[in-house]
Design a protein around this motif. Structure first.
Motif, PDB file in Angstrom:
ATOM      1  N   ILE A 596      -4.546  -1.668   4.121  1.00  0.00           N
ATOM      2  CA  ILE A 596      -4.483  -1.753   2.408  1.00  0.00           C
ATOM      3  C   ILE A 596      -5.682  -1.149   2.070  1.00  0.00           C
ATOM      4  O   ILE A 596      -6.172  -1.023   0.890  1.00  0.00           O
ATOM      5  N   GLN A 597      -6.777  -1.235   3.137  1.00  0.00           N
ATOM      6  CA  GLN A 597      -8.150  -0.492   2.833  1.00  0.00           C
ATOM      7  C   GLN A 597      -8.068   1.010   2.732  1.00  0.00           C
ATOM      8  O   GLN A 597      -9.325   1.513   2.447  1.00  0.00           O
ATOM      9  N   LEU A 598      -7.019   1.590   3.057  1.00  0.00           N
ATOM     10  CA  LEU A 598      -7.120   2.864   3.367  1.00  0.00           C
ATOM     11  C   LEU A 598      -7.397   3.939   2.094  1.00  0.00           C
ATOM     12  O   LEU A 598      -6.782   3.533   1.046  1.00  0.00           O
ATOM     13  N   ARG A 599      -8.242   4.724   1.873  1.00  0.00           N
ATOM     14  CA  ARG A 599      -8.639   5.165   0.809  1.00  0.00           C
ATOM     15  C   ARG A 599      -8.207   6.954   1.243  1.00  0.00           C
ATOM     16  O   ARG A 599      -7.999   7.721   0.299  1.00  0.00           O
ATOM     17  N   TYR A 600      -8.304   7.612   2.270  1.00  0.00           N
ATOM     18  CA  TYR A 600      -7.983   8.968   2.663  1.00  0.00           C
ATOM     19  C   TYR A 600      -7.220   8.970   3.906  1.00  0.00           C
ATOM     20  O   TYR A 600      -7.190   8.364   4.888  1.00  0.00           O
ATOM     21  N   LEU A 601      -5.838   9.513   3.659  1.00  0.00           N
ATOM     22  CA  LEU A 601      -4.934   9.671   4.713  1.00  0.00           C
ATOM     23  C   LEU A 601      -4.432  11.335   4.485  1.00  0.00           C
ATOM     24  O   LEU A 601      -4.114  11.760   3.805  1.00  0.00           O
ATOM     25  N   ALA A 602      -4.809  11.688   5.800  1.00  0.00           N
ATOM     26  CA  ALA A 602      -4.431  13.117   6.217  1.00  0.00           C
ATOM     27  C   ALA A 602      -3.474  13.103   7.466  1.00  0.00           C
ATOM     28  O   ALA A 602      -4.462  12.763   8.594  1.00  0.00           O
ATOM     29  N   LEU A 603      -2.649  13.969   7.648  1.00  0.00           N
ATOM     30  CA  LEU A 603      -1.920  14.142   8.868  1.00  0.00           C
ATOM     31  C   LEU A 603      -0.752  14.930   8.891  1.00  0.00           C
ATOM     32  O   LEU A 603      -0.534  15.605   7.633  1.00  0.00           O
ATOM     33  N   THR A 604      -0.178  15.554   9.872  1.00  0.00           N
ATOM     34  CA  THR A 604       0.778  16.407  10.020  1.00  0.00           C
ATOM     35  C   THR A 604       2.259  15.771  10.301  1.00  0.00           C
ATOM     36  O   THR A 604       2.273  15.130  11.275  1.00  0.00           O
ATOM     37  N   TYR A 605       3.141  15.964   9.436  1.00  0.00           N
ATOM     38  CA  TYR A 605       4.462  15.411   9.402  1.00  0.00           C
ATOM     39  C   TYR A 605       5.476  16.236   8.676  1.00  0.00           C
ATOM     40  O   TYR A 605       5.105  16.551   7.455  1.00  0.00           O
ATOM     41  N   ASN A 608      10.331  13.487   5.005  1.00  0.00           N
ATOM     42  CA  ASN A 608       9.870  13.051   3.664  1.00  0.00           C
ATOM     43  C   ASN A 608       9.227  11.700   3.873  1.00  0.00           C
ATOM     44  O   ASN A 608       9.318  10.904   4.809  1.00  0.00           O
ATOM     45  N   LEU A 609       8.383  11.566   2.849  1.00  0.00           N
ATOM     46  CA  LEU A 609       7.405  10.318   2.914  1.00  0.00           C
ATOM     47  C   LEU A 609       8.449   8.973   2.393  1.00  0.00           C
ATOM     48  O   LEU A 609       9.312   9.268   1.435  1.00  0.00           O
ATOM     49  N   PRO A 610       8.260   8.057   3.006  1.00  0.00           N
ATOM     50  CA  PRO A 610       8.883   6.760   2.677  1.00  0.00           C
ATOM     51  C   PRO A 610       8.522   6.128   1.312  1.00  0.00           C
ATOM     52  O   PRO A 610       7.173   6.504   0.992  1.00  0.00           O
ATOM     53  N   ALA A 611       9.317   5.536   0.872  1.00  0.00           N
ATOM     54  CA  ALA A 611       8.874   4.805  -0.523  1.00  0.00           C
ATOM     55  C   ALA A 611       7.673   3.720  -0.446  1.00  0.00           C
ATOM     56  O   ALA A 611       6.817   3.754  -1.239  1.00  0.00           O
ATOM     57  N   SER A 612       7.641   3.138   0.709  1.00  0.00           N
ATOM     58  CA  SER A 612       6.612   2.246   0.877  1.00  0.00           C
ATOM     59  C   SER A 612       5.310   2.589   1.104  1.00  0.00           C
ATOM     60  O   SER A 612       4.208   1.888   1.088  1.00  0.00           O
ATOM     61  N   ILE A 613       4.984   4.072   1.021  1.00  0.00           N
ATOM     62  CA  ILE A 613       3.628   4.667   1.187  1.00  0.00           C
ATOM     63  C   ILE A 613       2.784   4.181  -0.217  1.00  0.00           C
ATOM     64  O   ILE A 613       1.653   3.938  -0.086  1.00  0.00           O
ATOM     65  N   SER A 614       3.674   3.611  -1.232  1.00  0.00           N
ATOM     66  CA  SER A 614       3.031   3.305  -2.443  1.00  0.00           C
ATOM     67  C   SER A 614       2.053   2.031  -2.122  1.00  0.00           C
ATOM     68  O   SER A 614       1.549   1.450  -3.137  1.00  0.00           O
ATOM     69  N   LYS A 615       2.511   1.176  -1.335  1.00  0.00           N
ATOM     70  CA  LYS A 615       1.820   0.024  -1.013  1.00  0.00           C
ATOM     71  C   LYS A 615       0.089   0.155  -0.582  1.00  0.00           C
ATOM     72  O   LYS A 615      -0.305  -0.821  -0.606  1.00  0.00           O
ATOM     73  N   LEU A 616      -0.057   1.193  -0.321  1.00  0.00           N
ATOM     74  CA  LEU A 616      -1.374   1.729   0.044  1.00  0.00           C
ATOM     75  C   LEU A 616      -2.077   1.996  -1.378  1.00  0.00           C
ATOM     76  O   LEU A 616      -2.619   2.805  -1.782  1.00  0.00           O
ATOM     77  N   TRP A 617      -2.353   0.533  -1.943  1.00  0.00           N
ATOM     78  CA  TRP A 617      -2.840   0.666  -3.222  1.00  0.00           C
ATOM     79  C   TRP A 617      -4.333   1.241  -3.550  1.00  0.00           C
ATOM     80  O   TRP A 617      -4.753   1.219  -4.694  1.00  0.00           O
ATOM     81  N   ASN A 618      -5.019   1.397  -2.516  1.00  0.00           N
ATOM     82  CA  ASN A 618      -6.547   1.848  -2.545  1.00  0.00           C
ATOM     83  C   ASN A 618      -6.484   3.248  -2.247  1.00  0.00           C
ATOM     84  O   ASN A 618      -7.435   3.912  -2.399  1.00  0.00           O
ATOM     85  N   LEU A 619      -5.491   4.015  -2.037  1.00  0.00           N
ATOM     86  CA  LEU A 619      -5.399   5.430  -1.290  1.00  0.00           C
ATOM     87  C   LEU A 619      -5.767   6.102  -2.701  1.00  0.00           C
ATOM     88  O   LEU A 619      -5.365   6.221  -3.718  1.00  0.00           O
ATOM     89  N   GLN A 620      -6.677   7.328  -2.508  1.00  0.00           N
ATOM     90  CA  GLN A 620      -7.325   8.149  -3.177  1.00  0.00           C
ATOM     91  C   GLN A 620      -6.776   9.487  -2.762  1.00  0.00           C
ATOM     92  O   GLN A 620      -6.763  10.339  -3.855  1.00  0.00           O
ATOM     93  N   PHE A 621      -6.720   9.762  -1.619  1.00  0.00           N
ATOM     94  CA  PHE A 621      -6.686  11.030  -1.091  1.00  0.00           C
ATOM     95  C   PHE A 621      -5.656  11.232  -0.071  1.00  0.00           C
ATOM     96  O   PHE A 621      -5.474  10.623   0.955  1.00  0.00           O
TER      97      PHE A 621
END
Length: 887
Positions: A596-605, A608-621
């Motif tokens: 939950i502290q994640l602010r920057y997430l970059a990967l190759t995939y 489709n992204l899952p809906a639960s990605i929204s639980k990363l409430w600190n994500l900026q990038f």
């Protein structure tokens, strides 16, 4: 690193005490948190105060204090973020899926950490006192002696000057024949570039010796005492008298000693503008040809209060020819190079990257080694060869002061640039995003973060520790501007950064797994993986997983298309996960939602992204690239989950192959902080979407199919709703045009009025539509690629493009370009590329143009380009591009 740790903790506390929509700290905890915040802020003030006294403190003692406060701050930050993460996950699991409560409103109770806070507050108070006491202590005598009395230039072995003969003659003329009123010459360059060597050659030059009655050499250094420097000068002017003169009479006595004499004083290795100002003030200024030659690593050293009156010049890195000459001189001692070693030798010299000290160190090592073709080929083929690494190790202590004596706010900033592999250029946009997510930088509240980063980079460039590749844009009649494309570290500086970062636990670079790797990784704040295969090695995997307090995992090795296991489940405090070079077959959502502290997430995939990605409430990038760019028909478009609209902290969204869904009605469907949206299709360019992105500044539209062209080119229909948009890029991938057919689609009547940069590719609009772009009042950069506009004629009306400074036309079928009166009044850089049909450019001179490029075009295009330009033009083939960039 203490300063970076303090800033990070400050921001952590601020996020909890002043939350957005994500959490709330219970009142009983809030009071102690506010007290802690104020104590940490006051420590920050003390650390910033060190910059004013940096030349008069013992760096060894300060580094010890720095390490103590850094470890203390990091320990508490770990406790806080671990506690917050545990509470968030615990409360989140207790809620049922049908809970109507806001899923992001978490109550944080920090009461049980109260004793930790009190302990840190007491420690901070003690550390502040120690810092203050340290500032009042004099430098140790051994430091002063080494600096001022016994570290002077007293002559030595002469060596042939290489690659600086023109600069030598230039400075020599300034010293002997220069204007009497300009008594100072400033020689600037990075550590190891040969400033002192050049100054010594000038100091010993026979014409200099004959011209000056008195010559004095003083090494100043980063730490200094002005009285000691005066005694040093006096020792050389009147030997044996310095120790008999009282301190308060030194300046007067020196002035009298130099009176009526023509003298040269060399001040070697000056670090501080105030020091230079003070010393220049103390030397008599009779304007009778006396000279002061100053060497420094820092451009701004001549900006002191006394007013530098003189001539400045900068030493540049050696070119390939000069590097080879210096290399041969040191390896073969004036003897010719063996023919069989020449090819490998030239490559070794080139790999020294033009820094003379590196060339000398590498050459010395090869001089002692066997001169076999096999060994030299090994060295030439690998810039990480032990010969280079040993050379960098020998240079470490020479380069280290360039880091130690940086201002506090630049130290972590500079070290962070070592995270990427050797010779890997760092795009500015990525640097900005990573630095913001890391949380150890703090710009002025009134300063834009991007401008703050650029200012910091300018300071590092001024201090000659960062180099860059730039593309010149010549803007306006009296000014020159340059776009810096990528920033680099010279390999010797990169080695220094990596070694110092590992020693201070700021980050650890892993290229291979060795016996001491696990020990090196302990307590590191960041891990930089330069070889992604390490994750597939069990011991390496377990060692990485054991660093539970790591904040960043940066996978910057070569792209790895096969899945490797990444130990994310153990790295619960991650803020940055940069794994674009690793392909994920399955999105690791079960693990990621716990970070939950994640602010920057970059990967190759690819999926489709899952809906639960929204639980990363600190994500900026959020940056997701595709392994395969799959062309999808409009009917099979992929959308991001609707929950993306709940991620209020998002500033940068780059999801290749996915679109933003139309938001639900209501105030909650809003991304107020989103500044950048890239790689979306026209499906995302709806009125409802744009209205919910009120602060968007950069938009990139990627069109992967030409079917239903009218629908695809409707992406601009609602662009006017983005009132603050500054940069717009729209590209059709691999467009196919029917000969002679131009699309019927039209550009919108209104673009955002603040638009500054527009890049279009493959759209095929008729040139008549350019009138709508030509009226934009703030447009500075326009790039037209791959038949962005089609047709044989382009006629610009009068007074169009009033602010345009850079224009690129590339891969166009344009044949005749007519420039209207008073158009392009500020155009400074014109680039025409691969326009094989262009045979005529009509119009008057472009008054402001300072550079024109014509690459791979009809010869008539070059002829007419000369007619509209006051300056010469650069006509070349694209085959020359690589050599021109490397020059």
């Amino acid at each position: 690193m203490a300063y970076a740790a303090v800033i990070s903790l400050k921001q952590t506390i601020d996020r909890l005490v002043n939350p957005s929509q994500t959490s709330t700290v219970q009142y009983s905890s809030r009071e102690i948190m506010n007290i802690l915040y104020e104590e940490v802020r006051s420590l920050q003030d003390v650390l910033e105060g060190l910059d004013k006294s940096i030349g008069s403190i013992c760096m060894e003692r300060m580094n010890t204090l720095d390490g103590q406060i850094r470890e203390t701050i990091w320990k508490l930050e770990d406790v806080i973020e671990t506690h917050v993460s545990n509470q968030f996950l615990s409360q989140n699991e207790e809620r049922s899926s049908h809970d109507a409560a806001d899923p992001f409103l978490i109550s944080i109770d920090l009461e049980e950490l109260k004793q930790d806070f009190i302990s840190l507050i007491e420690t901070v108070k003690m550390m502040k006192e120690e810092y203050v006491q340290e500032l009042s202590k004099p430098l140790p005598e051994k430091v002063k002696d080494a600096r001022s009395r016994h570290d002077n230039y007293l002559g030595g072995n002469k060596s042939k000057m290489v690659g600086v003969s023109r600069l030598f003659s230039e400075i020599q003329a300034q010293l002997i024949e220069g204007t009497p009123s300009k008594k100072s010459v400033l020689l600037i360059g990075m550590a190891g570039i040969g400033k002192t060597t050049l100054a010594k050659a000038l100091f010993e030059d026979s014409s200099i010796v004959d011209h000056f009655e008195c010559r004095v050499w003083v090494r100043v250094g980063p730490t200094y005492r002005d009285k000691e420097i005066l005694r040093n000068i006096l020792d050389q002017v009147n030997p044996g008298t310095a120790d008999t003169v009282p301190k308060d009479e030194l300046a007067d006595y020196l002035s009298k000693s130099l009176k009526n004499r023509i003298w040269l004083v060399v001040l070697d290795d000056v670090w501080n503008s105030q020091v230079l100002s003070d010393l220049l003030r103390l030397l008599p200024d009779k304007r009778n040809g006396n000279r002061v030659l100053v060497t420094s690593r820092i451009h701004e050293v001549d900006k002191g209060g006394y007013g530098f009156r003189g001539y400045s010049c900068k030493m540049l890195l050696l070119n390939k020819e000069a590097s080879w000459e210096l290399f041969c001189q040191k390896v073969f001692d004036e003897m010719p190079c063996h023919v069989e070693l020449k090819e490998a030798g030239k490559k070794i010299a080139e790999n020294c990257e033009g820094l003379p000290l590196t060339i000398v160190k590498v050459a010395n090592l090869l001089f002692k080694a066997d001169k076999t073709i096999e060994f030299w080929n090994e060295v030439a083929a690998n810039k990480q060869h032990s010969v280079f690494l040993n050379a960098y190790a020998e240079m470490f202590e020479v380069l280290l002061p360039s880091y130690y004596y940086l201002p506090q706010h630049l130290k972590a900033f500079f070290l962070y640039m070592g995270i990427l592999p050797q010779n890997y250029g760092i795009p500015l946009s990525k640097l900005i995003n990573l630095w913001k997510a890391e949380g150890f930088l703090e710009p002025n509240p009134l300063t834009d973060f991007k401008q703050f980063v650029k200012k910091c980079l300018d300071e590092l460039i001024s201090r000659n520790v960062v180099i860059y590749r730039r593309k010149m844009y010549f803007f306006g009649p009296y000014s020159t501007s340059a776009k810096i494309e990528k920033y680099y570290l010279n390999s010797a500086f990169l080695y220094m950064c990596v070694k110092e970062a590992g020693r201070s636990k700021f980050y650890q670079v892993l290229s291979s797994y060795t016996e001491d790797a696990e020990e090196c990784m302990k307590s590191q704040r960041r891990l930089c993986i330069h070889n992604n295969v390490l994750f597939a090695i069990e011991d390496a995997y377990n060692s990485i997983a054991s660093v539970s307090t790591v904040r960043s995992l940066l996978c910057t090795g070569p792209y790895h298309q096969y899945a490797v296991p990444i130990c994310l489940e153990y790295l619960r405090l991650l803020r940055v996960l940069d794994a674009l070079t690793i392909r994920f077959y399955k999105f690791p959502i079960e693990v990621l939602i716990k970070l939950i502290q994640l602010r920057y997430l970059a990967l190759t995939y690819d999926e489709n992204l899952p809906a639960s990605i929204s639980k990363l409430w600190n994500l900026q990038f959020l940056i997701i690239h595709q392994h395969l760019s799959i062309v999808k028909s409009p009917e099979n478009s992929s959308y991001l989950p609707m929950e993306i609209w709940d991620m209020k902290q998002l500033e940068h969204l780059e999801i290749m192959g996915n679109d933003l869904p139309n938001p639900n009605s209501g105030e909650k469907s809003l991304l107020p902080n989103l500044l950048t949206l890239l790689d979306v299709s026209p499906k995302s360019c709806t009125k409802r979407v744009f209205e919910r992105l009120p602060n968007l500044k950069k938009l990139g539209i990627r069109i992967e199919s030409e079917s239903n062209a009218d629908e695809l080119l409707s992406c601009f229909d609602y662009i006017s709703h983005l009132n603050g948009l500054e940069t717009l890029k729209c590209t059709i991938e691999n467009p196919v045009f029917t000969s002679g057919v131009v699309v019927r689609a039209r550009l919108p009547g209104f673009f955002p009025k603040y638009l500054e940069k527009l890049c279009l590719s493959g759209l095929g609009y008729p040139w008549e539509e350019m009138t709508k772009i030509g009226s934009l009042p703030n447009l500075r950069v326009l790039k037209l690629r791959c038949n962005a506009f089609r047709g044989s004629k382009w006629e610009t009306c009068g007074r169009e493009f009033p602010s345009l400074e850079y224009l690129l036309i590339e891969d166009s079928d344009l044949a005749v370009w007519t420039i209207g009166d008073n158009s392009f009044n500020l155009l400074g850089h014109l680039s025409i590329r691969h326009c094989y049909k262009l045979k005529e450019i009509q119009g008057n001179y472009l008054n402001c143009i300072r550079k024109t490029e014509v690459v791979d075009c009809n010869p008539l295009a070059a002829y007419y380009a000369r007619r509209i330009s006051y300056v010469g033009i650069d006509v070349r083939s694209s085959w020359e591009e690589d050599d021109k960039i490397n020059a």
